[in-house]
Design an enzyme around this catalytic site. Sequence first.
Site, PDB file in Angstrom:
ATOM      1  N   GLY A 143       0.750  -1.123   0.001  1.00 14.72           N
ATOM      2  CA  GLY A 143       0.082  -0.066  -0.144  1.00 14.72           C
ATOM      3  C   GLY A 143       0.906   1.050   0.051  1.00 14.72           C
ATOM      4  O   GLY A 143       2.088   1.220   0.284  1.00 14.72           O
TER       5      GLY A 143
ATOM      6  N   CYS B  38       5.469  -6.322   1.720  1.00 18.61           N
ATOM      7  CA  CYS B  38       5.804  -4.714   1.611  1.00 18.61           C
ATOM      8  C   CYS B  38       5.115  -4.177   2.861  1.00 18.61           C
ATOM      9  O   CYS B  38       5.381  -4.232   4.084  1.00 18.61           O
ATOM     10  CB  CYS B  38       5.258  -4.268   0.364  1.00 18.61           C
ATOM     11  SG  CYS B  38       5.824  -2.470   0.096  1.00 18.61           S
ATOM     12  N   TYR B  39       4.188  -3.225   2.680  1.00 20.92           N
ATOM     13  CA  TYR B  39       3.261  -2.455   3.657  1.00 20.92           C
ATOM     14  C   TYR B  39       2.845  -3.435   4.519  1.00 20.92           C
ATOM     15  O   TYR B  39       2.316  -3.455   5.813  1.00 20.92           O
ATOM     16  CB  TYR B  39       2.060  -1.773   3.024  1.00 20.92           C
ATOM     17  CG  TYR B  39       1.288  -0.843   3.834  1.00 20.92           C
ATOM     18  CD1 TYR B  39       1.540   0.051   4.680  1.00 20.92           C
ATOM     19  CD2 TYR B  39      -0.238  -1.709   4.130  1.00 20.92           C
ATOM     20  CE1 TYR B  39       0.538   0.811   5.351  1.00 20.92           C
ATOM     21  CE2 TYR B  39      -0.867  -0.807   5.178  1.00 20.92           C
ATOM     22  CZ  TYR B  39      -0.583   0.326   5.932  1.00 20.92           C
ATOM     23  OH  TYR B  39      -1.323   0.834   6.712  1.00 20.92           O
TER      24      TYR B  39
ATOM     25  N   HIS C 166       8.206  -7.422  -3.508  1.00 22.44           N
ATOM     26  CA  HIS C 166       7.079  -7.875  -4.228  1.00 22.44           C
ATOM     27  C   HIS C 166       7.240  -9.018  -4.981  1.00 22.44           C
ATOM     28  O   HIS C 166       8.012  -9.216  -5.989  1.00 22.44           O
ATOM     29  CB  HIS C 166       6.440  -6.621  -5.216  1.00 22.44           C
ATOM     30  CG  HIS C 166       6.209  -5.600  -4.431  1.00 22.44           C
ATOM     31  ND1 HIS C 166       4.742  -5.283  -3.986  1.00 22.44           N
ATOM     32  CD2 HIS C 166       6.589  -4.456  -4.083  1.00 22.44           C
ATOM     33  CE1 HIS C 166       4.694  -4.312  -3.461  1.00 22.44           C
ATOM     34  NE2 HIS C 166       5.703  -3.479  -3.414  1.00 22.44           N
TER      35      HIS C 166
ATOM     36  N   GLU D  46       5.006 -10.936  -6.499  1.00 28.43           N
ATOM     37  CA  GLU D  46       3.938 -10.882  -7.454  1.00 28.43           C
ATOM     38  C   GLU D  46       4.596 -10.324  -8.785  1.00 28.43           C
ATOM     39  O   GLU D  46       3.729 -10.642  -9.732  1.00 28.43           O
ATOM     40  CB  GLU D  46       2.575 -10.222  -6.820  1.00 28.43           C
ATOM     41  CG  GLU D  46       2.576  -8.758  -6.750  1.00 28.43           C
ATOM     42  CD  GLU D  46       3.076  -8.210  -5.364  1.00 28.43           C
ATOM     43  OE1 GLU D  46       3.768  -8.970  -4.835  1.00 28.43           O
ATOM     44  OE2 GLU D  46       3.039  -6.950  -5.105  1.00 28.43           O
TER      45      GLU D  46
ATOM     46  N   ASP E 279     -15.470 -10.822 -23.607  1.00 20.63           N
ATOM     47  CA  ASP E 279     -16.378 -11.170 -22.257  1.00 20.63           C
ATOM     48  C   ASP E 279     -17.808 -11.733 -22.895  1.00 20.63           C
ATOM     49  O   ASP E 279     -18.102 -12.637 -22.125  1.00 20.63           O
ATOM     50  CB  ASP E 279     -16.314  -9.795 -21.637  1.00 20.63           C
ATOM     51  CG  ASP E 279     -14.973  -9.473 -21.296  1.00 20.63           C
ATOM     52  OD1 ASP E 279     -13.983 -10.151 -21.357  1.00 20.63           O
ATOM     53  OD2 ASP E 279     -14.831  -8.202 -20.949  1.00 20.63           O
TER      54      ASP E 279
ATOM     55  N   LYS F  45      -9.423 -11.337 -16.685  1.00 18.33           N
ATOM     56  CA  LYS F  45      -9.450 -11.674 -17.901  1.00 18.33           C
ATOM     57  C   LYS F  45      -8.720 -12.833 -18.441  1.00 18.33           C
ATOM     58  O   LYS F  45      -9.257 -13.453 -19.650  1.00 18.33           O
ATOM     59  CB  LYS F  45      -8.761 -10.498 -18.672  1.00 18.33           C
ATOM     60  CG  LYS F  45      -8.937 -10.238 -20.190  1.00 18.33           C
ATOM     61  CD  LYS F  45     -10.295  -9.510 -20.354  1.00 18.33           C
ATOM     62  CE  LYS F  45     -10.296  -9.253 -21.986  1.00 18.33           C
ATOM     63  NZ  LYS F  45     -11.822  -8.445 -21.975  1.00 18.33           N
TER      64      LYS F  45
END
Length: 512
Positions: free
Chosen positions: A54, A81-82, A168, A170, A226, A368
Amino acid sequence: MPQTIAVLDFGSQLTQVIARRIRECQVYSKIYHYSTPAATLRADNVVGIILSGGPQSVYAKKAPHPDREIFNLGVPVLGICYGVQLMGHFLEGDVEHSQEREYGHGVLSIQRPGKLFAGLPRKLRVWNSHGDKLTKLPPGFRAIGTTENSPFAAIEDARRRFYGIQFHPEVFHTERGVDMIRNFLLGICGAKQDWTTNDFITHAVEKIRAQVGKGRVILGLSGGVDSSVAAALLHKAIGKQLTCVFVDNGLLRKNEREYVEKLYQRNFKIDVRVVDASSLFLRRLKGVVEPEQKRKIIGRTFVEIFQRSIRSIGHTEYLAQGTLYPDVIESVSIGNNPASLIKTHHNVGGLPKRMKLKLVEPLRELFKDEVRQVGTALGLPREVVWRQPFPGPGLGVRVMGDLTAEKLEILRNADAVLQEEMMTSGYYYKVWQSFCVFLPVRTVGVFGDERTYDYVIAIRIVESIDAMTADWARLPHELMQKISSRITNEVRGVGRVVYDVSSKPPATIEWE
Ligand code: XMP
């Protein structure tokens, strides 16, 4: 309730990426508001919690804090992180505020691999982006990895199954980051890998049948990914109870309507009603130059036509929509939200209420990339599943200035050449979008022995991850040359082709 990994969102732009990485490991994940009560998480069968990053400092006045009780649920927690600063703050360590953010690559040295770093090399490149820093470990914790700038880059309390990493995992810049996440999910939380495309389809089919019973469902088909996947999924679940409506607004690409008719009616035997409203759209758009006004007219007319066609179909209770997970996440926006309105995007948002329709949204749990996997598993062709985005107002915002049938025809023909070349060269699937824009500017040229005075076509080809930012694509010059000469040779009315070399920001992807 499936086993869930909760991602508590503290406002990081990467929260969705964390949730996606978890699902890539075939574990179900859900994003929760940072303040979600621990009791809610317990009721949702949460088997592990990840605290996102964050932008705030834990000491900031309005710093987002979680329910303290999440640390007493008895489930593993991974702070990123945060998230680590929060663990430090809540579990009685010390966090130091720093004005400067540590940003960019660092090298992680792993001292004790434990369960989090099991199977990984001892040195890894990692990606940092944080301001505050943990300066004293909370009781029960020990450091398991360090970086040049931090003796506590990775920490653990193996007994309580609490882990914290300052970098991070990710993002792709962190080497083996997905393995760290997988270790947390499987090795530490003991999560089941039961989130697969086929399981999703089986559950979704059951859910749709249970929701609509024998009722009729209407779906607005746009030809995009979609709505196409939603149509195929609904058709599998309820067959003839599904009716699709495809509105031809006169602003479609060449052969688009025929393609949609053929694909759904012939290949899938789906009931598709094609409504030709092109002359009404063009009449209402006549002489309109201002982009926002064009968008509003197109949006309003679409809703009107769609509403009328639903009525003509007869009694209907349900309206299906291809809403995706990112549309329904109540994202925590802290500070300035950059995604403020720049262009009006039209949708049928108000329609269900006005027409007393119940919504069916079979894709609302999917990202997606998951939608694409479902589409492929349902037998949709590659060119549909991997279709580039196309704006709702269509060519209406790609002909600059006022719209006429002649200009639209020129644009359609030029764009067809571009799409063909992008497909044959394979670049169609490598870029985010590729399209032509009609410029109502006439320039001088020679064709054979004659002087010409014709319009200009601009080519816009961009690379992007999420359309929030974009860069113009560097295509091979031979390909650009071929596209250009084919357009000027084959498309009557075009004397010049230019390539758009603007990035977003400051330019947007579409020209209007
Ligand atoms: P911009 O032009 O804002 O576009 O950089 C970002 C992405 O959104 C698409 N786009 C639209 N999509 N309705 C849509 O469904 C719209 O009105 C619309 N306007 C832009 C655009 O093609 C790009 O992918």
